[in-house]
Design an enzyme around this catalytic site. Sequence first.
Site, PDB file in Angstrom:
ATOM      1  N   ALA A  83      79.402  40.448 -86.670  1.00 30.61           N
ATOM      2  CA  ALA A  83      79.949  39.096 -86.823  1.00 30.61           C
ATOM      3  C   ALA A  83      78.981  38.050 -86.277  1.00 30.61           C
ATOM      4  O   ALA A  83      78.404  38.219 -85.200  1.00 30.61           O
ATOM      5  CB  ALA A  83      81.291  38.990 -86.100  1.00 30.61           C
ATOM      6  N   ILE A  85      77.852  33.506 -86.694  1.00 30.82           N
ATOM      7  CA  ILE A  85      77.987  32.203 -87.310  1.00 30.82           C
ATOM      8  C   ILE A  85      76.694  31.427 -87.116  1.00 30.82           C
ATOM      9  O   ILE A  85      75.845  31.806 -86.304  1.00 30.82           O
ATOM     10  CB  ILE A  85      79.159  31.390 -86.713  1.00 30.82           C
ATOM     11  CG1 ILE A  85      78.916  31.122 -85.218  1.00 30.82           C
ATOM     12  CG2 ILE A  85      80.482  32.120 -86.933  1.00 30.82           C
ATOM     13  CD1 ILE A  85      79.908  30.149 -84.608  1.00 30.82           C
ATOM     14  N   GLN A 141      62.990  30.206 -84.883  1.00 38.84           N
ATOM     15  CA  GLN A 141      63.087  29.450 -86.135  1.00 38.84           C
ATOM     16  C   GLN A 141      63.474  28.005 -85.827  1.00 38.84           C
ATOM     17  O   GLN A 141      64.406  27.755 -85.057  1.00 38.84           O
ATOM     18  CB  GLN A 141      64.135  30.069 -87.057  1.00 38.84           C
ATOM     19  CG  GLN A 141      64.363  29.335 -88.360  1.00 38.84           C
ATOM     20  CD  GLN A 141      63.125  29.329 -89.240  1.00 38.84           C
ATOM     21  OE1 GLN A 141      62.394  30.305 -89.312  1.00 38.84           O
ATOM     22  NE2 GLN A 141      62.873  28.220 -89.906  1.00 38.84           N
ATOM     23  N   MET A 142      62.758  27.080 -86.403  1.00 37.76           N
ATOM     24  CA  MET A 142      63.113  25.667 -86.255  1.00 37.76           C
ATOM     25  C   MET A 142      64.538  25.429 -86.736  1.00 37.76           C
ATOM     26  O   MET A 142      64.965  25.986 -87.747  1.00 37.76           O
ATOM     27  CB  MET A 142      62.152  24.782 -87.065  1.00 37.76           C
ATOM     28  CG  MET A 142      60.759  24.674 -86.507  1.00 37.76           C
ATOM     29  SD  MET A 142      59.699  23.637 -87.533  1.00 37.76           S
ATOM     30  CE  MET A 142      60.581  22.069 -87.456  1.00 37.76           C
ATOM     31  N   GLY A 143      65.264  24.604 -86.007  1.00 39.54           N
ATOM     32  CA  GLY A 143      66.625  24.275 -86.395  1.00 39.54           C
ATOM     33  C   GLY A 143      67.636  25.338 -86.030  1.00 39.54           C
ATOM     34  O   GLY A 143      68.817  25.209 -86.357  1.00 39.54           O
ATOM     35  N   TYR A 147      71.005  29.847 -82.497  1.00 35.78           N
ATOM     36  CA  TYR A 147      71.097  31.130 -83.196  1.00 35.78           C
ATOM     37  C   TYR A 147      70.007  32.092 -82.730  1.00 35.78           C
ATOM     38  O   TYR A 147      70.270  33.266 -82.433  1.00 35.78           O
ATOM     39  CB  TYR A 147      70.984  30.888 -84.699  1.00 35.78           C
ATOM     40  CG  TYR A 147      71.134  32.114 -85.564  1.00 35.78           C
ATOM     41  CD1 TYR A 147      72.391  32.581 -85.931  1.00 35.78           C
ATOM     42  CD2 TYR A 147      70.014  32.799 -86.034  1.00 35.78           C
ATOM     43  CE1 TYR A 147      72.529  33.705 -86.737  1.00 35.78           C
ATOM     44  CE2 TYR A 147      70.140  33.918 -86.836  1.00 35.78           C
ATOM     45  CZ  TYR A 147      71.401  34.365 -87.189  1.00 35.78           C
ATOM     46  OH  TYR A 147      71.531  35.485 -87.986  1.00 35.78           O
TER      47      TYR A 147
END
Length: 241
Positions: A83, A85, A141-143, A147
């Site tokens: 899981a 997001i 990772q940019m942005g 995450y």
Amino acid sequence: MTRVALISGGTRGIGAAISKALKAAGYSVAANYAGNEQRALAFQEETGIPVFRWDVSSYEACVTGIGEVEAQIGPVEILVNNAGIVRDTMFHKMTPDDWNAVIATNLSGLFNMTHPVWPGMRERGFGRIVNISSINGQKGQMGQVNYSAAKAGDLGFTRSLALEGAAKNITVNAVCPGYTATEMVLAVPEKVMNERILPQIPVGRLGRPEEIARCVVFLVSDDAGFITGSTISANGGQYFT
């Protein structure tokens, strides 16, 4: 007795492919989901895999939900923490809610799902845990500061817990998918896909969810009993570790 496998986020995308592959391999599968009940029930109807709804960001919900799974199907011997997001935005625009939501699901969710099943695995002297991390937890990772931080944390969780579980015949491993043909990735505009994403992937294509699922099927098998604390990078050659 058929081993019971629980997959969080197991009714869509990579999670659905994992659920189907484990069922095909002979496991008794339960699939957790959080939000889209209509899709989850359609998945259950299509596959015959029972679905259970709870939010992995809540420890109490996980304890209750796992209890329901074990009451209906049996003790969880295989756990796939899939899981996740996203709340993607550049860091200077990121809010505390953006950060906290992703950490709660993508990192704390591993604790919330694993902690309730851990005592039973130790007592029985068997367990298989696979954590689905990400290429962006390996390289950044940019942005995706939130995450990537969570997915990098998943790898530290994996290695440390593997050391604790080894003497009890519990293996803990991770899979880091690269760009995979899920609904979210396939929704990327064609121009962006062709000019910015595919050129980064040496094999020249997206991964397939079924390819990620096969990694999981191997890691939970008896054949993989000597593999623990490891990470499979399934990314088409985009990033090496």
